[in-house]
Design an enzyme around this catalytic site. Structure first.
Site, PDB file in Angstrom:
ATOM      1  N   LYS A 122       0.818  -1.215   0.000  1.00  0.00           N
ATOM      2  CA  LYS A 122       0.000   0.000   0.000  1.00  0.00           C
ATOM      3  C   LYS A 122       0.849   1.260   0.000  1.00  0.00           C
ATOM      4  O   LYS A 122       0.461   2.271  -0.578  1.00  0.00           O
ATOM      5  CB  LYS A 122      -0.952   0.016   1.205  1.00  0.00           C
ATOM      6  CG  LYS A 122      -2.124  -0.921   1.046  1.00  0.00           C
ATOM      7  CD  LYS A 122      -3.263  -0.525   1.960  1.00  0.00           C
ATOM      8  CE  LYS A 122      -4.464  -1.425   1.751  1.00  0.00           C
ATOM      9  NZ  LYS A 122      -5.500  -1.215   2.762  1.00  0.00           N
ATOM     10  N   LYS A 214      -5.216 -10.343  -7.148  1.00  0.00           N
ATOM     11  CA  LYS A 214      -6.378 -10.429  -6.266  1.00  0.00           C
ATOM     12  C   LYS A 214      -7.491  -9.486  -6.739  1.00  0.00           C
ATOM     13  O   LYS A 214      -7.199  -8.384  -7.199  1.00  0.00           O
ATOM     14  CB  LYS A 214      -5.908 -10.008  -4.869  1.00  0.00           C
ATOM     15  CG  LYS A 214      -6.867 -10.290  -3.747  1.00  0.00           C
ATOM     16  CD  LYS A 214      -6.273  -9.858  -2.413  1.00  0.00           C
ATOM     17  CE  LYS A 214      -6.197  -8.350  -2.295  1.00  0.00           C
ATOM     18  NZ  LYS A 214      -5.850  -7.850  -0.960  1.00  0.00           N
ATOM     19  N   LYS A 217     -10.770  -3.622  -4.535  1.00  0.00           N
ATOM     20  CA  LYS A 217     -11.494  -2.360  -4.718  1.00  0.00           C
ATOM     21  C   LYS A 217     -10.636  -1.343  -5.445  1.00  0.00           C
ATOM     22  O   LYS A 217     -11.146  -0.419  -6.051  1.00  0.00           O
ATOM     23  CB  LYS A 217     -11.827  -1.750  -3.347  1.00  0.00           C
ATOM     24  CG  LYS A 217     -12.793  -2.527  -2.497  1.00  0.00           C
ATOM     25  CD  LYS A 217     -12.827  -1.949  -1.070  1.00  0.00           C
ATOM     26  CE  LYS A 217     -13.549  -2.890  -0.134  1.00  0.00           C
ATOM     27  NZ  LYS A 217     -13.372  -2.562   1.284  1.00  0.00           N
TER      28      LYS A 217
END
Ligand code: TYM
Length: 351
Positions: A122, A214, A217
Site C-alpha cells: 500500500k 487479487k 477495490k
C-alpha cells in the site's frame, strides 16, 4: 432448547471481523468474508465492524467516507447479518479500539511491523510519504479483536499475516504482564490468542481480468471485479468478458494447476453454489468455457441480484442504518470497556 443458537450469548464463542468502508464491496469481500459472517451467526456471538479508522490510514473524501460506512452496513444487513441478535457497528464510535491500539503499539515491535507485506504494497515506492497510521494499522486491527477477547476471526487469505501478528501481540502482552495478570486472578492468559477462520473455496478471489491478481477495490478496471451493487446485466457482462484460456475445463482439480483464470471461476462457482470445486468440475469438466460461463451468470445473478436490490433499498433509508450503528456501538462498548479497564490496571495506568 439445546441447539447452539439458543444458548445465551455469553457461552457462545465470540467472533469478530471487520470490513473497510473504502469504495464498493465486491465478490471477493462477499465470498471471502461476508458469507462466512452470515453462517457463523448460528452458533456464535458475532461482532461485525465497519472499520472506519482503518479507512482513514489513506486519504478519504469525508462525504464519500460517510456514504461508504452506510453502504458496508447495508451490505451486511442485505447479506443476512442479524443486527438485533448480533452486533453491527462502526469502529470509531467505540473509542476503546483506539485506546487499546495505543497500548498495543507499545507492545508490538518495530521489526514485526516492518515485515507486513500489506504495508509495503500500500505504501508503494513513496514510503516516506505514507501515514504513520498506515504503518500502525495492524496494531489497531489487533486491538479490534482483542478488546472483545474474540475467539475466532473470519477473513480472506490476504489478512492471514495480520492475524498472525495479532496473535503475537496478544502473546507478548500476556508474557510482559504475566505477574500482574496472575496477581489479579486473570489466569495465565489475559488475551486469548484469536484463531483465524480462512475457509472455503474462495478465500482468495482473483481479478476477472488477470487470474494472478487479487480481486480488489483499488483495481482501476471495474471489469476486474463484480460489485455487490452491480445489476444483473452488469454481472452477466463482466462474467462473459472474464479472461479465460483456450482449453476445455478439466475434470479433475489437478487440471486447474497453472490455469489461474479457470481455477478462479471454478472457485467462484463452488463458493456461490456451496459445492466443492471437484463437484463443479464433475458437472462441467470437458466442456467449453462458454457453457460454464452461462451457468455461472445464472448462479451469480440469482445469488447476488437480491443482495444488490436490498442494498439499494437500504440506501434510501440512512436513518435506519444510523440507528443500527448507534445501537450496535452501545452494545459493543459494554463489552469493550471492561477489557480496557482491566488492561489499564494490568499495565499500571490509573483510572
Ligand atoms: P478489507 O476491508 O480489505 O476486506 C474485508 C474482507 O474481505 C476479504 N477479502 C477477500 N477475500 C477473498 N478474496 C478477495 N479478493 C478479497 N478481498 C478482500 C478480506 O480478507 C477481509 O476479510 N484489515 C481488514 C479489516 C479489518 C479486520 C479487523 C478484519 C480491520 N480490523 C479485525 C478482521 C479483524 C481489511 O482491510 O479488510
Amino acid at each position: 432448547m439445546t441447539d447452539a443458537a439458543s444458548q445465551p450469548a455469553a457461552i457462545r464463542p465470540r467472533v469478530f471481523s471487520g470490513v473497510q468502508p473504502t469504495g464498493n464491496l465486491h465478490l471477493g469481500n462477499y465470498l471471502g468474508a461476508i458469507t462466512r459472517f452470515v453462517s457463523l451467526q448460528e452458533a456464535h456471538e458475532c461482532l461485525y465492524c465497519v472499520v472506519d479508522l482503518h479507512a482513514i490510514t489513506v486519504p478519504q473524501n469525508p462525504e464519500d467516507l460517510r456514504s461508504s460506512i452506510r453502504d458496508v452496513t447495508a451490505a451486511f444487513l442485505a447479506a443476512g447479518i442479524d443486527a438485533k441478535r448480533h452486533i453491527v457497528f462502526n469502529q470509531s464510535r467505540v473509542a476503546e479500539h483506539a485506546e487499546l491500539a495505543w497500548v498495543l503499539n507499545c507492545v508490538a515491535r518495530l521489526g514485526w511491523l516492518n515485515r507486513m507485506t500489506q504495508f509495503k504494497e500500500k505504501a508503494g515506492k513513496d514510503r516516506e510519504n505514507a501515514s504513520v497510521g498506515l504503518y500502525a494499522y495492524p496494531a489497531l486491527m489487533a486491538a479490534d479483536i482483542l478488546v472483545y477477547r474474540a475467539a475466532f476471526v473470519p477473513v480472506g487469505e490476504d489478512q492471514k499475516q495480520h492475524l498472525e501478528l495479532a496473535r503475537d501481540i496478544a502473546q507478548k502482552f500476556n508474557n510482559d504482564f504475566a505477574a500482574e495478570i496472575e496477581a489479579r486472578g486473570q489466569g495465565e492468559a489475559f488475551f486469548p490468542l484469536p484463531e483465524p477462520l480462512i475457509q472455503g473455496p474462495a478465500t482468495r478471489v482473483m481479478s476477472l481480468r488477470d487470474g494472478t491478481k487479487k480481486m480488489s477495490k483499488s483495481d482501476p478496471s471495474d471489469n476486474s471485479r463484480i460489485n455487490l451493487v452491480d445489476d444483473a446485466e452488469t454481472i452477466a457482462q463482466k462474467i462473459r468478458r472474464a479472461k479465460t484460456d483456450p482449453d476445455a475445463l478439466p475434470s479433475e482439480i489437478e487440471g486447474l494447476a497453472g490455469r489461474p483464470e479457470a481455477d478462479n471461476l471454478v472457485g467462484i462457482y463452488a463458493a456461490l453454489s456451496g459445492e466443492a470445486k471437484q463437484e463443479v468440475l464433475r458437472q462441467f469438466g470437458g466442456g467449453q468455457f462458454s457453457g460454464f460461463k452461462g451457468a455461472l451468470v445464472d448462479l451469480a445473478v440469482a445469488k447476488l441480484g437480491p443482495i444488490g436490490t436490498e442494498i439499494r433499498a437500504l440506501r434510501a433509508d440512512p436513518g435506519h442504518i444510523d440507528r443500527v450503528l448507534a445501537d450496535g456501538a452501545e452494545r459493543a462498548r459494554a463489552i469493550a470497556r471492561p477489557t480496557m479497564d482491566a488492561v489499564k490496571d494490568i499495565v499500571g495506568l490509573l483510572r
